[in-house]
Design an enzyme around this catalytic site. Structure first.
Site, PDB file in Angstrom:
ATOM      1  CE  LYS A  17     -13.825   5.859  -1.787  1.00 24.33           C
ATOM      2  NZ  LYS A  17     -12.509   6.843  -1.519  1.00 24.33           N
ATOM      3  N   GLY A  46      -8.017  -2.407  -5.608  1.00 24.48           N
ATOM      4  CA  GLY A  46      -7.345  -1.844  -4.411  1.00 24.48           C
ATOM      5  C   GLY A  46      -6.879  -3.043  -3.686  1.00 24.48           C
ATOM      6  CB  SER A  47      -6.016  -3.497  -0.139  1.00 20.49           C
ATOM      7  OG  SER A  47      -6.953  -3.069   0.537  1.00 20.49           O
ATOM      8  CB  VAL A  89     -10.531  -2.838   0.627  1.00 23.33           C
ATOM      9  CG1 VAL A  89     -12.001  -2.144   0.380  1.00 23.33           C
ATOM     10  CG2 VAL A  89     -10.103  -2.239   1.946  1.00 23.33           C
ATOM     11  CD  GLU A 112      -8.544  -6.027 -12.417  1.00 18.89           C
ATOM     12  OE1 GLU A 112      -7.771  -6.696 -12.285  1.00 18.89           O
ATOM     13  OE2 GLU A 112      -9.356  -6.280 -13.377  1.00 18.89           O
ATOM     14  CB  CYS A 120      -1.286  -3.594  -8.829  1.00 18.02           C
ATOM     15  SG  CYS A 120      -1.640  -3.148 -10.516  1.00 18.02           S
ATOM     16  CD  GLU A 130      -0.051  -5.225  -3.446  1.00 25.08           C
ATOM     17  OE1 GLU A 130      -0.756  -4.920  -2.648  1.00 25.08           O
ATOM     18  OE2 GLU A 130      -0.070  -5.031  -4.627  1.00 25.08           O
TER      19      GLU A 130
END
Ligand code: NAD
Length: 495
Positions: A191, A244-245, A248, A266, A300, A396
């Site tokens: 996705k 992602g964040s 999430v 990650e 990142c 971040e």
């Protein structure tokens, strides 16, 4: 400059549909979402938005292929050949893939066509080389009573891997997840992020052309809270690999916690760049600046906490200011631009909110600031002098905002570097090999770049600690994470 001055390469869009078992299909309920160009606001595509039923169908297709199809049974050498063919096709289609990324999320076309896309091809090539070298070990064992014994291990594919990717390097991060999973004989449902789905759809088309069988690589485009959540919580997947964040990532960890599936997270970072008094500053400054402003800071691994020894801090600030002032922020397709857009309005508001917080908390704004709004989501490269307690040094930002922090001793630099909720990576600049070794040893991160900054290499593991995630991808560790190790004890009678 006007958009009329800009020449875009010719590129065609992939069909904006789900890819399930080799078929291109609309969402079962007909839902779509709009992808728009962050530089112009123009609609790029209306893309199928998968719901739970579509995710279910994609997982079912991947399971069918894994259990009854040819991919997991074919030889590693054959899988490797298919992945090598895919690498060649990615290179041949680099201009289209890069244009899709630039038009959907504002990365410089030049950086994508020369960077992300060739790197994605290299990732497939690297893991193609592993596909016929996946092996276990043999161990001689002591006798068990009268029985002789011998033991060995085999590495087998896991089954169905769910991959969920972010928008900032869509094709490259897709490659990080797909290449080792496919090399090991798994099937995948991926996705992509709703802000950058098209290059993943094109990758899947190329995979089909490369001869990767239907059902091996399924794509469910869609919204995170719907398609992403349905995929991450699906009982039919054997592994979830999420980039992602942190927010999430935490919710995905809670789904995975009740199901015992494998999980790689990650997540974000807030990397320190430690610049010692013996650094070769002329050589270091381009890396330090790139670590802040490359891809508008939407990386990142960005090194936005710039920790500089008090004897060099002024030179470091001057170098960053020069880089910020020389940056040409503009349309991602314009050859003159050195920085493109921020991905969307929400993210730009977030970046500007952090700039405002730096000013209101008393950090010294040295250059940049909140940019006057125009068409397109452009941010101003910004440099603050501050402390590690300022919010701009703790969170971040995912934007081009550097905070320079001065230190006196090596111990102080290490303490500041480790005083963060993240632990993805760090950069160390010094010509003193003893200092480099001892600092590297004490940094609580997954990766350290010494005298430079760059892209993770497919041959080396990549991943974080603490709030930056769990598990590793890439390298041998990444490949191992896409297999299950089975232990076999053989009992036999001696002669
Ligand atoms: P995000 O977490 O908003 O979205 C990432 C993906 O998760 C998208 O595909 C999204 O649709 C999906 N998603 C959203 N909500 C979901 C849910 N409830 N359940 C399942 N999936 C869901 O992140 P983003 O804004 O796309 O990416 C930026 C973040 O990614 C930054 O924090 C960045 O540091 C991180 N990142 C990390 C790495 C790494 O290698 N560690 C690499 C790139 C980006």
């Amino acid at each position: 400059m006007t958009t009329a001055d800009i020449t875009r390469p010719e590129f065609d869009l992939p069909e904006p549909l789900l890819r399930i078992g080799g078929a291109r299909v609309a969402a079962a309920d007909g839902a779509t979402y709009t992808s728009a160009d962050p530089a112009t606001g123009e609609v790029v595509a209306e893309i199928a938005a998968a719901g739970r039923a579509d995710v279910d169908a994609a997982v079912h297709s991947a399971r069918e292929q894994f259990e009854h199809g040819e991919w997991s049974r074919t030889s590693g050498a054959e899988r490797g050949r298919a992945l090598n063919r895919l690498a060649v096709l990615i290179e041949a289609n680099a201009e289209t893939l890069a244009a899709l990324e630039a038009v959907e999320m504002g990365k410089l076309y030049r950086d994508s066509v020369n960077g992300d896309i060739p790197c994605a091809a290299e990732v497939f090539r690297h893991f193609a080389g592993w596909a016929d070298k996946i092996s276990g070990s043999t161990v001689s064992l002591p006798n068990f009573g009268p029985q002789n014994r011998f033991g060995y291990t085999v590495r087998q594919p896991l089954g169905v891997v769910a991959a969920i990717t972010p928008w900032n390097n869509p094709a490259l991060i897709a490659a990080w997840k797909l290449a080792p999973a496919l090399a090991a004989g798994n099937t995948v449902v991926i996705k992509p992020a709703e802000d950058a789905s098209l290059s993943t759809l094109r990758l899947a088309e190329l995979a089909a052309t490369a001869g990767i069988p239907d059902g091996v690589l399924n794509v469910v485009t869609g919204l995170g809270a719907v398609a992403g959540a349905a995929l991450a919580s699906h009982s039919g997947v054997d592994k979830v690999s999420f980039t992602g964040s942190a927010a999430v990532g935490q919710s995905i960890q809670s789904f995975a916690g009740t199901s015992f599936r494998k999980l790689v997270l990650e997540l974000g970072g807030k990397a320190p760049q430690l610049i010692f008094d013996d650094a070769d500053l002329d050589a270091a400054m381009p890396w330090i600046a790139m670590g802040n402003f490359y891809h508008q800071g939407q990386v990142c691994a960005a090194g936005t906490r710039v920790l500089a020894h008090e004897s060099v801090v002024d030179r470091v600030v001057d170098g960053l200011v020069a880089a910020a002032e020389n940056a040409v922020v503009g349309n991602p397709f314009d050859d003159r631009s050195t920085m493109g857009t921020i991905v969307n309005a929400k993210q730009l508001a977030r970046v500007n909110g952090y700039i405002a917080s730096g000013i209101s908390e008393g950090a010294q704004l040295v250059c940049g600031g909140i940019r006057e709004q125009e068409t397109g989501f452009y941010a101003q490269p910004t440099v603050f002098r501050g402390t590690n307690d300022h919010t701009i040094a703790r969170d971040e930002i995912f934007g081009p905002v550097a905070t320079v922090i001065s230190f006196r001793t090596t111990e102080e630099a290490i303490a500041i570097a480790n005083d963060t909720k993240y632990g993805l990576n760090a950069m160390v600049y010094s010509q003193n090999i003893s200092r480099v070794h001892s600092v590297v040893e004490k940094l609580r991160v997954g990766t350290v770049w010494v005298n430079g900054w760059g892209v993770p290499d497919p041959a080396l593991p990549w991943g974080g600690r603490a709030g930056s995630g769990i598990g590793r991808e890439l390298g041998r560790s990444g490949l191992d994470g896409d297999t299950e190790e089975k232990t076999v004890h053989i009992g036999f009678d001696g002669l």
